[in-house]
Design a protein around this motif. Structure first.
Motif, PDB file in Angstrom:
ATOM      1  N   LEU A 190       0.837  -1.206   0.000  1.00  0.00           N
ATOM      2  CA  LEU A 190       0.000   0.000   0.000  1.00  0.00           C
ATOM      3  C   LEU A 190       0.870   1.253   0.000  1.00  0.00           C
ATOM      4  O   LEU A 190       1.829   1.355   0.764  1.00  0.00           O
ATOM      5  N   ARG A 195      -4.528   0.475   5.591  1.00  0.00           N
ATOM      6  CA  ARG A 195      -5.768   0.116   4.905  1.00  0.00           C
ATOM      7  C   ARG A 195      -6.894   1.104   5.192  1.00  0.00           C
ATOM      8  O   ARG A 195      -7.740   1.367   4.336  1.00  0.00           O
ATOM      9  N   TYR A 198      -7.767   3.844   2.780  1.00  0.00           N
ATOM     10  CA  TYR A 198      -8.523   3.449   1.591  1.00  0.00           C
ATOM     11  C   TYR A 198      -9.984   3.146   1.928  1.00  0.00           C
ATOM     12  O   TYR A 198     -10.873   3.385   1.105  1.00  0.00           O
ATOM     13  N   ALA A 244      -6.112  -3.280  -0.029  1.00  0.00           N
ATOM     14  CA  ALA A 244      -6.557  -2.805   1.288  1.00  0.00           C
ATOM     15  C   ALA A 244      -7.740  -3.613   1.797  1.00  0.00           C
ATOM     16  O   ALA A 244      -7.868  -3.864   3.004  1.00  0.00           O
ATOM     17  N   HIS A 247      -6.400  -6.797   3.423  1.00  0.00           N
ATOM     18  CA  HIS A 247      -5.441  -6.638   4.523  1.00  0.00           C
ATOM     19  C   HIS A 247      -6.106  -6.806   5.883  1.00  0.00           C
ATOM     20  O   HIS A 247      -7.255  -6.413   6.080  1.00  0.00           O
TER      21      HIS A 247
END
Length: 688
Positions: A190, A195, A198, A244, A247
């Motif tokens: 990323l 995450r 996003y 994301a 994750h």
């Protein structure tokens, strides 16, 4: 040291987050000045309009907070950053001395030549600008040549430790067999910090960061000579959005049981199909590995699926942009400026880029950190400092031993094992006994990008060579010139680099009360990590196993649940509270470290009262020394970033959040109901 450190190493819990250290413009670098000689306290920074009973942090640091502007090239500023600046300035002096003496004293290929040559190449921006994008073109051509999934896997494996890619590897001690080094996987890839940037679509601050990132990706696509940069950027952003979504979040990643998943390579390939794992591991110099630990199994499966199902052309575009980003510092001014506009200004709020010389120190420390560390220690770390620290650690360990014996919530059987663990702690102070060998690292004059890549390949080869071999217990994770400290649960060790052992944390000439409140609490903090929510799951030999009774764990969880709730109520930014679960381990360590340091300080008095100095009792100086150590102010963007990803609470909440639970604090300042920091005795959280 690798440019990309795995989040997995969060289990090696640090005292503080990585700072955005840089040179304060037009002012000399120095350690924080202490305005009350003999005490170690900076009296000029006290705020007499604030009572310690209402806000210990501002009573101690309020005048400093009011008069201090965050330097333009910084995202935050305070004691840690000042000391990091001082460490950088010292390293700069060492390197510049090497450069002056190089012709007569430094043999070609020797450490002095490598350190000086690496630094000189990095700071020569005129030469870098003249070369333009030429140095990165071979790497981009390699990516262009990828024609199938097998070759994609090979490229990803061959560039471990160099470029931020979806699947990261490391080699570290096996959590359940801590004498053996194990390969681990970790989710990655990323470009935004986490995450959440996003996924939290309704958060205006994170939406702003996404827009800044998309703009940066567009610029990178332009440097990659894409015909439609905006469309290329959108494709890369879409890939990262998908990454994301698979994750794990930061709280899950703190769980050592969930993130330990030992598998054979055959089981890995079956669990995460669609990706050529054999080619990936072979290219990463790990072809002989038969077992590894998959840290986030569902994420690993999801990433493998994305690598196989999303268009190869999109992945190649992704790798091009990530590669240019990875080496922006070694590329011409336009790329460097774009990188700072995103990584610096947009994500941290910094107004100016860090001075080039100081960026150079960062890169030299990353490539040749222990080589520099040898020179740093010889010049700046007197033997008396190490001896004094050894005595302080012994005092803190003794106080912790007493505290375990006096616990009311833990059963005798578990206490016995806790004492066994404490007795097996390894303490490392100042610098390693065995220094790393850099003889095979090649540094070429004027080849800034090549030097960086060779250093990363050199470090990765050293890392990969450890796989499945016995753990070297003498190895350090930090360099001596690093202003930080850490606890490593798998080695059951506490480590204090030389650079943190100076004022305001450690002052050989200061009052004992302040030293115990500062470095004593730091020592206690690191000791306590062995007994926080993560560390307490590892035994005295560093093995991840259940050694508590169910009743003890339940009692511990009740206490720590109260601490989660306390910190979750704090709101450092409007609509952004501290994540009490993410920061739990650090909050436990702060609270317990402060409690143990206070007990050790009281023992050091031998039953006699401490002298009153400058109108402050010894007990009051202890807590003000603690609060002074956490002096800091941050820009809003940086605070958002750290609230999202950092397991540490913001500084002011570390200072006040631990003190408010401490009986000694309330006694020292005579708090009463109605004071803002008053907490009824029955509500105070006492863990260790």
């Amino acid at each position: 040291m690798k440019r990309l450190q795995l989040t997995a190493l969060a289990l090696m819990v640090h005292l503080a987050a990585s700072g955005m250290a840089a040179e304060p413009p037009a002012s000399p670098m120095s350690a924080p000045q202490l305005a009350a000689p003999g005490t170690g306290l900076d009296a000029a920074s006290f705020d007499s309009s604030v009572r310690a009973q209402d806000d210990l942090f501002r009573a101690t640091n309020g005048a400093w907070l009011k008069r201090t502007e965050i330097p333009a090239d910084k995202a935050s500023y305070g004691t840690f950053i000042q000391l990091r600046d001082l460490s950088d300035q010292r390293v700069r002096t060492i390197i510049e001395d090497l450069s002056r003496n190089q012709a007569s004293k430094a043999a070609a290929g020797g450490l002095e030549q490598k350190i000086g040559g690496f630094y000189a190449s990095f700071i020569d921006t005129a030469a870098i600008d003249k070369l333009g994008l030429k140095p990165i073109k071979p790497m981009l051509k390699e990516i262009d040549a990828i024609s199938n999934p097998h070759e994609l896997a090979v490229w990803l494996g061959a560039h471990q430790g160099m470029v931020n890619t979806p699947i990261a590897l490391d080699v570290t001690s096996d959590a359940k067999q801590p004498t053996v080094n194990r390969v681990i996987t970790w989710q990655g890839g990323l470009g935004l910090p986490d995450r959440d940037y996003y996924l939290q679509k309704d958060d205006a601050r994170m939406a702003k960061a996404r827009q800044a990132y998309l703009h940066y990706l567009t610029q990178l696509a332009g440097y990659a000579k894409e015909k439609q940069p905006a469309k290329a950027a959108a494709r890369v952003m879409a890939l990262e959005q998908l990454l994301a979504q698979v994750h794990w979040d930061k709280v899950e990643n703190r769980d050592p049981v969930k993130t330990y998943n030992l598998q054979s390579t055959a089981e890995l390939a079956a669990q995460a199909p669609g990706f050529d794992w054999a080619a990936f591991l072979q290219a990463a110099q790990l072809g002989g590995v038969s077992q590894l630990s998959v840290s986030q199994p569902s994420a690993n499966t999801g990433i493998a699926k994305l690598l196989s199902e999303q268009p190869l052309q999109d992945w190649k575009l992704y790798l091009k942009l990530h590669s240019i980003d990875a080496y922006a510092a070694e590329l011409p001014k336009a790329v460097r400026d774009a990188s700072f506009a995103f990584h610096g200004a947009a994500l941290t709020g910094a107004k100016e880029e860090k001075a080039r010389w100081q960026q150079g120190i960062d890169h030299v420390n990353g490539a040749l950190g222990e080589a520099v560390g040898q020179l740093y220690v010889a010049r700046y770390f007197p033997p008396a400092y190490k001896a004094r620290m050894q005595a302080l650690v012994a005092n803190l360990m003794g106080a912790y031993k007493e505290s375990i014996d006096s616990l009311t919530w833990m059963t005798p059987a578990t206490k016995q094992q806790a004492q066994d663990k404490l007795s097996k702690y390894m303490t490392k102070i100042g610098y390693p006994d065995n220094w790393r060998d850099f003889s095979k690292l090649e540094v070429q004059s004027g080849d800034v990008l090549g030097n960086q890549q060779r250093s990363e390949r050199f470090e990765w080869a050293r890392t990969a060579a450890k796989a499945s071999k016995p753990v070297d217990r003498t190895e350090w994770i930090m360099t001596p010139q690093t202003v930080n400290a850490y606890y490593n649960p798998s080695l059951n060790e506490i480590v204090f680099p030389a650079a943190i052992l100076q004022p305001p944390f450690f002052d050989m000439s200061a009052d004992d009360a302040v030293n115990y409140g500062a470095i004593g609490a730091v020592i206690g903090h690191e000791i306590s990590h062995g007994f926080d929510d993560q560390g307490s799951q590892f035994d005295g030999d560093g093995a991840l196993r259940v050694w508590w009774t169910d009743a003890d764990r339940e009692a511990f969880n009740k206490l720590t649940g109260a601490l989660v709730a306390q910190y979750a109520a704090y709101e450092p930014l409007p609509e952004h509270h501290i994540n009490g679960q993410l920061t739990l381990g650090e909050n436990i360590a702060d609270l317990s470290g402060l409690q143990i340091a206070y007990k050790a300080y009281k023992h050091s008095l031998g039953g006699k009262p401490a002298p009153v100095l400058n109108g402050l009792t010894g007990e009051q100086r202890f807590f003000m020394g603690w609060a002074q150590a956490w002096r800091e102010k941050s820009r809003e963007e940086r605070r958002l970033q750290l609230l999202t990803v950092d397991p540490h609470s913001p500084a002011e909440f570390r200072a006040n959040g631990a003190a408010v639970n401490h009986d000694g604090f309330h006694e020292a300042f005579g708090t009463h109901e109605g004071d803002k920091m008053y907490k009824a005795p029955e509500q105070r959280i006492r863990i260790w």
